[in-house]
Write an enzyme that holds these catalytic residues in place. Structure first.
Site, PDB file in Angstrom:
ATOM      1  CG  ASP A 114      -1.760  -1.154   1.421  1.00 19.01           C
ATOM      2  OD1 ASP A 114      -2.112  -1.744   0.397  1.00 19.01           O
ATOM      3  OD2 ASP A 114      -2.083  -1.492   2.577  1.00 19.01           O
TER       4      ASP A 114
HETATM    5  N1  URA Z   1      -1.139  -6.122   3.763  1.00 17.63           N
HETATM    6  C1  URA Z   1      -1.639  -4.879   3.776  1.00 17.63           C
HETATM    7  O1  URA Z   1      -2.684  -4.639   4.365  1.00 17.63           O
HETATM    8  N2  URA Z   1      -0.979  -3.908   3.150  1.00 17.63           N
HETATM    9  C2  URA Z   1       0.200  -4.097   2.501  1.00 17.63           C
HETATM   10  O2  URA Z   1       0.770  -3.145   1.961  1.00 17.63           O
HETATM   11  C3  URA Z   1       0.711  -5.401   2.496  1.00 17.63           C
HETATM   12  C4  URA Z   1       0.028  -6.404   3.119  1.00 17.63           C
END
Ligand code: URA
Length: 244
Positions: A114
Protein backbone atom coordinates in the site's frame (compact mmCIF):
# COMPACT_ATOMS: atom_id res chain seq x y z
CA UNK A 1 38.04 -6.37 -34.92
CA UNK A 2 39.23 -5.81 -31.36
CA UNK A 3 42.09 -3.59 -32.53
CA UNK A 4 39.95 -1.57 -34.92
CA UNK A 5 37.26 -0.46 -32.50
CA UNK A 6 37.82 1.38 -29.26
CA UNK A 7 34.97 -0.04 -27.17
CA UNK A 8 35.77 -0.49 -23.50
CA UNK A 9 37.10 -4.04 -23.01
CA UNK A 10 34.30 -5.00 -20.58
CA UNK A 11 31.76 -4.78 -23.42
CA UNK A 12 33.61 -7.35 -25.50
CA UNK A 13 32.80 -11.04 -25.57
CA UNK A 14 34.12 -13.98 -27.59
CA UNK A 15 32.07 -14.68 -30.70
CA UNK A 16 31.43 -18.34 -29.87
CA UNK A 17 30.40 -17.49 -26.30
CA UNK A 18 28.02 -14.80 -27.52
CA UNK A 19 26.39 -17.24 -29.96
CA UNK A 20 26.09 -20.03 -27.39
CA UNK A 21 24.55 -17.63 -24.84
CA UNK A 22 22.04 -16.16 -27.25
CA UNK A 23 20.92 -19.18 -29.30
CA UNK A 24 19.84 -22.66 -28.34
CA UNK A 25 23.13 -24.18 -29.56
CA UNK A 26 25.95 -25.41 -27.36
CA UNK A 27 29.44 -23.96 -27.66
CA UNK A 28 30.75 -26.98 -29.66
CA UNK A 29 27.95 -26.70 -32.19
CA UNK A 30 28.55 -22.98 -32.50
CA UNK A 31 32.25 -23.61 -33.14
CA UNK A 32 31.27 -25.94 -36.00
CA UNK A 33 29.02 -23.25 -37.49
CA UNK A 34 31.90 -20.78 -37.40
CA UNK A 35 34.23 -23.32 -39.09
CA UNK A 36 31.56 -23.91 -41.74
CA UNK A 37 31.57 -20.15 -42.54
CA UNK A 38 27.94 -19.77 -41.49
CA UNK A 39 28.64 -16.86 -39.14
CA UNK A 40 29.17 -13.22 -40.14
CA UNK A 41 30.23 -10.24 -38.10
CA UNK A 42 29.32 -6.91 -39.66
CA UNK A 43 28.56 -8.80 -42.90
CA UNK A 44 31.99 -10.45 -43.15
CA UNK A 45 32.43 -14.21 -42.76
CA UNK A 46 34.48 -14.87 -39.65
CA UNK A 47 36.29 -18.17 -39.07
CA UNK A 48 37.90 -17.19 -35.78
CA UNK A 49 35.87 -18.61 -32.87
CA UNK A 50 37.50 -16.45 -30.25
CA UNK A 51 37.07 -13.14 -32.03
CA UNK A 52 36.09 -10.44 -29.55
CA UNK A 53 32.86 -8.75 -30.51
CA UNK A 54 30.76 -5.99 -28.97
CA UNK A 55 27.19 -7.29 -28.64
CA UNK A 56 25.77 -3.75 -28.49
CA UNK A 57 27.39 -2.56 -31.70
CA UNK A 58 28.36 -5.47 -33.91
CA UNK A 59 25.95 -7.13 -36.34
CA UNK A 60 26.24 -10.88 -35.69
CA UNK A 61 24.45 -13.34 -37.99
CA UNK A 62 24.08 -17.11 -38.20
CA UNK A 63 22.98 -18.30 -41.64
CA UNK A 64 22.06 -14.67 -42.36
CA UNK A 65 19.77 -14.37 -39.34
CA UNK A 66 20.61 -11.58 -36.87
CA UNK A 67 21.40 -12.85 -33.38
CA UNK A 68 20.67 -10.30 -30.67
CA UNK A 69 21.64 -10.30 -27.05
CA UNK A 70 18.88 -11.77 -24.88
CA UNK A 71 17.41 -9.34 -22.40
CA UNK A 72 19.25 -9.66 -19.15
CA UNK A 73 17.01 -10.70 -16.29
CA UNK A 74 16.88 -8.20 -13.47
CA UNK A 75 15.80 -8.93 -9.91
CA UNK A 76 15.76 -6.01 -7.51
CA UNK A 77 14.96 -5.61 -3.81
CA UNK A 78 13.70 -2.14 -2.89
CA UNK A 79 13.14 -0.80 0.59
CA UNK A 80 9.94 1.03 -0.28
CA UNK A 81 9.43 4.30 1.59
CA UNK A 82 5.94 5.45 2.65
CA UNK A 83 4.10 7.75 0.24
CA UNK A 84 5.08 5.96 -2.98
CA UNK A 85 2.70 3.91 -5.08
CA UNK A 86 3.37 0.33 -6.16
CA UNK A 87 2.55 0.53 -9.83
CA UNK A 88 4.30 0.86 -13.17
CA UNK A 89 2.64 4.22 -13.84
CA UNK A 90 0.07 6.48 -12.25
CA UNK A 91 -2.70 8.45 -13.91
CA UNK A 92 -2.20 11.26 -11.36
CA UNK A 93 1.54 11.36 -12.07
CA UNK A 94 2.51 10.47 -8.51
CA UNK A 95 5.90 8.92 -7.91
CA UNK A 96 5.96 5.12 -8.34
CA UNK A 97 8.38 2.47 -7.12
CA UNK A 98 9.53 2.10 -10.75
CA UNK A 99 10.42 5.83 -10.86
CA UNK A 100 12.52 5.27 -7.74
CA UNK A 101 14.60 2.62 -9.52
CA UNK A 102 15.09 4.94 -12.49
CA UNK A 103 16.04 2.29 -15.09
CA UNK A 104 15.08 2.32 -18.74
CA UNK A 105 14.03 -1.37 -18.63
CA UNK A 106 10.37 -2.34 -18.38
CA UNK A 107 10.10 -3.41 -14.75
CA UNK A 108 7.23 -4.88 -12.73
CA UNK A 109 6.66 -5.01 -8.97
CA UNK A 110 6.01 -8.52 -7.61
CA UNK A 111 2.71 -7.97 -5.79
CA UNK A 112 2.05 -4.66 -4.12
CA UNK A 113 2.51 -2.71 -0.94
CA UNK A 114 0.00 0.00 0.00
CA UNK A 115 0.91 3.67 -0.40
CA UNK A 116 1.74 3.96 3.33
CA UNK A 117 3.35 0.53 3.76
CA UNK A 118 7.14 0.47 3.87
CA UNK A 119 9.67 -2.28 3.33
CA UNK A 120 10.72 -5.08 1.07
CA UNK A 121 9.41 -5.06 -2.46
CA UNK A 122 10.74 -7.27 -5.25
CA UNK A 123 10.90 -5.73 -8.70
CA UNK A 124 11.83 -7.52 -11.91
CA UNK A 125 11.71 -7.44 -15.71
CA UNK A 126 11.04 -11.20 -15.67
CA UNK A 127 7.26 -11.46 -16.07
CA UNK A 128 7.19 -15.27 -15.66
CA UNK A 129 9.08 -15.02 -12.39
CA UNK A 130 6.68 -12.35 -11.06
CA UNK A 131 3.58 -14.35 -12.05
CA UNK A 132 4.92 -17.55 -10.54
CA UNK A 133 5.75 -15.92 -7.21
CA UNK A 134 2.33 -14.31 -6.96
CA UNK A 135 0.62 -17.67 -7.61
CA UNK A 136 -0.86 -19.05 -4.37
CA UNK A 137 0.75 -22.43 -5.15
CA UNK A 138 4.19 -21.10 -4.20
CA UNK A 139 3.04 -19.91 -0.74
CA UNK A 140 5.80 -17.36 -0.33
CA UNK A 141 5.94 -16.23 3.30
CA UNK A 142 5.62 -12.47 3.74
CA UNK A 143 6.61 -11.07 7.11
CA UNK A 144 5.34 -7.72 8.39
CA UNK A 145 5.99 -5.64 11.47
CA UNK A 146 2.71 -4.05 12.52
CA UNK A 147 2.16 -1.15 14.92
CA UNK A 148 -1.37 -1.35 16.26
CA UNK A 149 -3.63 1.27 17.81
CA UNK A 150 -3.89 -0.75 21.05
CA UNK A 151 -2.37 -3.87 22.62
CA UNK A 152 -3.36 -7.07 20.80
CA UNK A 153 -5.54 -9.29 22.96
CA UNK A 154 -4.49 -12.93 23.19
CA UNK A 155 -7.93 -14.19 22.10
CA UNK A 156 -7.66 -12.09 18.92
CA UNK A 157 -4.08 -13.19 18.24
CA UNK A 158 -5.19 -16.83 18.45
CA UNK A 159 -8.20 -16.32 16.19
CA UNK A 160 -6.15 -14.44 13.61
CA UNK A 161 -3.52 -17.20 13.63
CA UNK A 162 -6.11 -19.93 13.07
CA UNK A 163 -7.86 -18.02 10.29
CA UNK A 164 -10.83 -15.62 10.12
CA UNK A 165 -13.53 -15.05 7.54
CA UNK A 166 -12.60 -12.02 5.48
CA UNK A 167 -14.85 -10.94 2.63
CA UNK A 168 -16.49 -14.37 2.55
CA UNK A 169 -13.25 -16.39 2.49
CA UNK A 170 -11.18 -17.80 5.35
CA UNK A 171 -7.62 -16.58 5.75
CA UNK A 172 -4.95 -19.28 5.82
CA UNK A 173 -3.27 -20.03 9.17
CA UNK A 174 -0.53 -17.54 9.98
CA UNK A 175 1.95 -16.73 12.73
CA UNK A 176 1.84 -13.72 15.05
CA UNK A 177 4.62 -13.05 17.55
CA UNK A 178 5.96 -10.06 19.49
CA UNK A 179 9.52 -8.78 18.99
CA UNK A 180 9.28 -7.46 22.55
CA UNK A 181 6.86 -9.37 24.79
CA UNK A 182 6.24 -6.27 26.94
CA UNK A 183 4.89 -4.40 23.92
CA UNK A 184 1.85 -6.15 22.47
CA UNK A 185 0.98 -3.13 20.31
CA UNK A 186 3.87 -4.14 18.03
CA UNK A 187 3.49 -7.55 16.40
CA UNK A 188 5.22 -9.54 13.68
CA UNK A 189 2.85 -11.38 11.38
CA UNK A 190 3.87 -13.94 8.73
CA UNK A 191 1.31 -14.80 6.09
CA UNK A 192 1.47 -16.94 2.96
CA UNK A 193 -1.36 -15.24 1.10
CA UNK A 194 -1.32 -11.91 -0.67
CA UNK A 195 -4.87 -10.64 -0.62
CA UNK A 196 -5.52 -6.94 -1.10
CA UNK A 197 -4.71 -4.98 2.11
CA UNK A 198 -4.86 -8.29 3.92
CA UNK A 199 -2.88 -7.46 7.05
CA UNK A 200 -4.74 -4.20 7.66
CA UNK A 201 -8.10 -5.91 7.12
CA UNK A 202 -7.23 -8.80 9.44
CA UNK A 203 -6.52 -6.49 12.37
CA UNK A 204 -9.37 -4.13 11.49
CA UNK A 205 -11.70 -7.14 11.72
CA UNK A 206 -11.21 -7.01 15.52
CA UNK A 207 -11.24 -3.20 15.71
CA UNK A 208 -7.48 -2.52 15.67
CA UNK A 209 -6.20 0.28 13.51
CA UNK A 210 -2.84 -0.40 11.82
CA UNK A 211 -0.71 2.68 12.50
CA UNK A 212 2.37 1.42 10.69
CA UNK A 213 3.02 -1.52 8.42
CA UNK A 214 6.47 -2.59 7.33
CA UNK A 215 7.38 -5.67 5.28
CA UNK A 216 10.61 -7.05 6.70
CA UNK A 217 10.79 -10.35 4.82
CA UNK A 218 9.72 -11.98 1.59
CA UNK A 219 10.49 -15.70 1.36
CA UNK A 220 14.21 -16.11 2.13
CA UNK A 221 14.87 -12.40 1.50
CA UNK A 222 15.33 -9.66 4.09
CA UNK A 223 16.26 -6.00 3.70
CA UNK A 224 19.70 -6.31 5.30
CA UNK A 225 20.89 -2.74 5.77
CA UNK A 226 19.05 -1.13 2.85
CA UNK A 227 17.80 2.29 3.92
CA UNK A 228 14.32 3.49 2.80
CA UNK A 229 14.43 4.32 -0.91
CA UNK A 230 17.56 2.23 -1.50
CA UNK A 231 17.62 -0.86 -3.70
CA UNK A 232 20.01 -3.60 -4.67
CA UNK A 233 20.19 -6.23 -7.41
CA UNK A 234 19.79 -9.90 -6.57
CA UNK A 235 21.83 -12.57 -8.30
CA UNK A 236 19.94 -15.09 -10.47
CA UNK A 237 20.90 -17.78 -7.92
CA UNK A 238 19.29 -15.78 -5.09
CA UNK A 239 16.18 -15.19 -7.21
CA UNK A 240 15.91 -18.87 -8.14
CA UNK A 241 15.98 -19.99 -4.49
CA UNK A 242 12.22 -19.34 -4.38
CA UNK A 243 11.67 -22.41 -6.55
CA UNK A 244 14.00 -24.84 -4.76
N1 URA B 1 -1.14 -6.12 3.76
C1 URA B 1 -1.64 -4.88 3.78
O1 URA B 1 -2.68 -4.64 4.37
N2 URA B 1 -0.98 -3.91 3.15
C2 URA B 1 0.20 -4.10 2.50
O2 URA B 1 0.77 -3.15 1.96
C3 URA B 1 0.71 -5.40 2.50
C4 URA B 1 0.03 -6.40 3.12
Amino acid sequence: MEKKNNYPPENLVRLNKFLANNTNFARRKVDEFIEQARVTVNHKVILEQGLQINPEKDDIRLDGERIREKTKKLYIILNKPAGIITSTDDEKNRETVIDLIGMKEKLYPVGRLDYDTTGLLLITNDGDFANKLMHPKYKVTKTYVVKLSRPLEEKHREKLMTGIKLEGRRTAPCKITYPNKNDTETAVISIVEGRNRQVRKMFEHYGYFVRKLHRSGYGHLTLGNLAPGQWTKLSIEEANKFFK
